[in-house]
Motif scaffolding. Structure first.
Motif, PDB file in Angstrom:
ATOM      1  N   LYS A   1       0.810  -1.150   0.040  1.00  0.00           N
ATOM      2  CA  LYS A   1       0.035   0.016   0.092  1.00  0.00           C
ATOM      3  C   LYS A   1       0.863   1.208  -0.052  1.00  0.00           C
ATOM      4  CE  LYS A   1      -4.230  -1.632   2.151  1.00  0.00           C
ATOM      5  NZ  LYS A   1      -5.334  -1.566   3.072  1.00  0.00           N
ATOM      6  N   CYS A   2       2.154   1.292   0.717  1.00  0.00           N
ATOM      7  CA  CYS A   2       2.893   2.299   0.599  1.00  0.00           C
ATOM      8  C   CYS A   2       3.471   2.658  -0.651  1.00  0.00           C
ATOM      9  CB  CYS A   2       4.133   2.035   1.574  1.00  0.00           C
ATOM     10  SG  CYS A   2       3.464   1.922   3.299  1.00  0.00           S
TER      11      CYS A   2
ATOM     12  N   THR B   1      -6.791   5.760  -0.329  1.00  0.00           N
ATOM     13  CA  THR B   1      -7.240   5.534  -1.776  1.00  0.00           C
ATOM     14  C   THR B   1      -6.912   6.761  -2.264  1.00  0.00           C
ATOM     15  OG1 THR B   1      -9.471   5.995  -0.889  1.00  0.00           O
ATOM     16  CG2 THR B   1      -8.972   3.640  -1.040  1.00  0.00           C
ATOM     17  N   PRO B   2      -6.979   6.784  -3.665  1.00  0.00           N
ATOM     18  CA  PRO B   2      -6.644   7.967  -4.358  1.00  0.00           C
ATOM     19  C   PRO B   2      -7.578   9.131  -4.319  1.00  0.00           C
ATOM     20  CG  PRO B   2      -6.089   6.285  -5.849  1.00  0.00           C
ATOM     21  CD  PRO B   2      -6.677   5.584  -4.457  1.00  0.00           C
ATOM     22  N   SER B   3      -8.692   8.874  -4.146  1.00  0.00           N
ATOM     23  CA  SER B   3      -9.952  10.221  -3.876  1.00  0.00           C
ATOM     24  C   SER B   3      -9.566  10.687  -2.609  1.00  0.00           C
ATOM     25  CB  SER B   3     -11.200   9.538  -4.294  1.00  0.00           C
ATOM     26  OG  SER B   3     -11.631   8.730  -3.232  1.00  0.00           O
ATOM     27  N   LYS B   4      -9.512   9.884  -1.508  1.00  0.00           N
ATOM     28  CA  LYS B   4      -9.283  10.530  -0.054  1.00  0.00           C
ATOM     29  C   LYS B   4      -7.913  11.216  -0.120  1.00  0.00           C
ATOM     30  CE  LYS B   4     -12.850   7.543   1.578  1.00  0.00           C
ATOM     31  NZ  LYS B   4     -13.258   6.920   2.909  1.00  0.00           N
TER      32      LYS B   4
ATOM     33  N   SER C   1       3.311   5.695  -5.653  1.00  0.00           N
ATOM     34  CA  SER C   1       3.023   5.884  -7.101  1.00  0.00           C
ATOM     35  C   SER C   1       1.970   6.623  -7.488  1.00  0.00           C
ATOM     36  CB  SER C   1       2.730   4.451  -7.679  1.00  0.00           C
ATOM     37  OG  SER C   1       2.390   4.474  -9.065  1.00  0.00           O
ATOM     38  N   PHE C   2       0.991   6.738  -6.674  1.00  0.00           N
ATOM     39  CA  PHE C   2      -0.202   7.737  -7.102  1.00  0.00           C
ATOM     40  C   PHE C   2       0.337   9.099  -6.855  1.00  0.00           C
ATOM     41  CE2 PHE C   2      -3.560  10.367  -5.329  1.00  0.00           C
ATOM     42  CZ  PHE C   2      -4.365  10.560  -6.542  1.00  0.00           C
ATOM     43  N   LEU C   3       1.115   9.518  -5.741  1.00  0.00           N
ATOM     44  CA  LEU C   3       1.832  10.832  -5.550  1.00  0.00           C
ATOM     45  C   LEU C   3       2.521  11.221  -6.695  1.00  0.00           C
ATOM     46  CD1 LEU C   3       2.340  10.577  -1.802  1.00  0.00           C
ATOM     47  CD2 LEU C   3       0.433  11.950  -2.908  1.00  0.00           C
ATOM     48  N   GLU C   4       3.378  10.123  -7.217  1.00  0.00           N
ATOM     49  CA  GLU C   4       4.154  10.813  -8.241  1.00  0.00           C
ATOM     50  C   GLU C   4       3.557  10.880  -9.557  1.00  0.00           C
ATOM     51  OE1 GLU C   4       8.038   8.268  -6.257  1.00  0.00           O
ATOM     52  OE2 GLU C   4       7.416   7.629  -8.292  1.00  0.00           O
TER      53      GLU C   4
ATOM     54  N   LEU D   1      -5.004  16.101   0.828  1.00  0.00           N
ATOM     55  CA  LEU D   1      -4.087  16.976   0.290  1.00  0.00           C
ATOM     56  C   LEU D   1      -4.434  18.482   0.349  1.00  0.00           C
ATOM     57  CD1 LEU D   1      -1.715  14.751  -1.323  1.00  0.00           C
ATOM     58  CD2 LEU D   1      -1.241  15.520   0.702  1.00  0.00           C
ATOM     59  N   GLU D   2      -5.492  18.605  -0.277  1.00  0.00           N
ATOM     60  CA  GLU D   2      -6.035  19.721  -0.878  1.00  0.00           C
ATOM     61  C   GLU D   2      -6.511  20.479   0.465  1.00  0.00           C
ATOM     62  OE1 GLU D   2      -9.306  19.323  -3.697  1.00  0.00           O
ATOM     63  OE2 GLU D   2      -7.731  18.366  -5.071  1.00  0.00           O
TER      64      GLU D   2
END
Length: 84
Positions: A14-15, A72-75, A20-23, A80-81
């Motif tokens: 999961k890390c 999860t990406p949406s959360k 990967s999602f952040l990059e 972050l926003e």
């Protein structure tokens, strides 16, 4: 505003997915605003955050007292926003 801390560790799928999602997913938009606290590289800081927030798993995003356990990406995007 202070940096968001991201707790990670080796052998954590999961890390890897979150990094990967952040990059790639967010194109490193928040790279300068996120401090990575990796268990193997900084065990003292890692354990202080684990104990302070009563954490049981990684990855975790922390901004002050705001803790995101579901990465999860949406959360992650919303977190972050809200905090950066």
């Amino acid at each position: 505003m202070s940096k968001v801390k991201m707790l990670t560790q080796d052998n954590c799928p999961k890390c890897v997915a979150l990094k990967s999602f952040l990059e790639m997913g967010l194109r490193n938009k928040y790279a300068e605003d996120i401090e990575i606290v990796k268990r193997e590289d900084n065990p003292k800081a890692f354990m202080e955050l684990v104990e302070k927030h009563d954490l049981m798993a990684t990855p975790v995003l922390i901004a002050g007292d705001d803790v995101l356990l579901d990465t999860t990406p949406s959360k992650v995007s919303v977190f972050l926003e809200r905090n950066i």
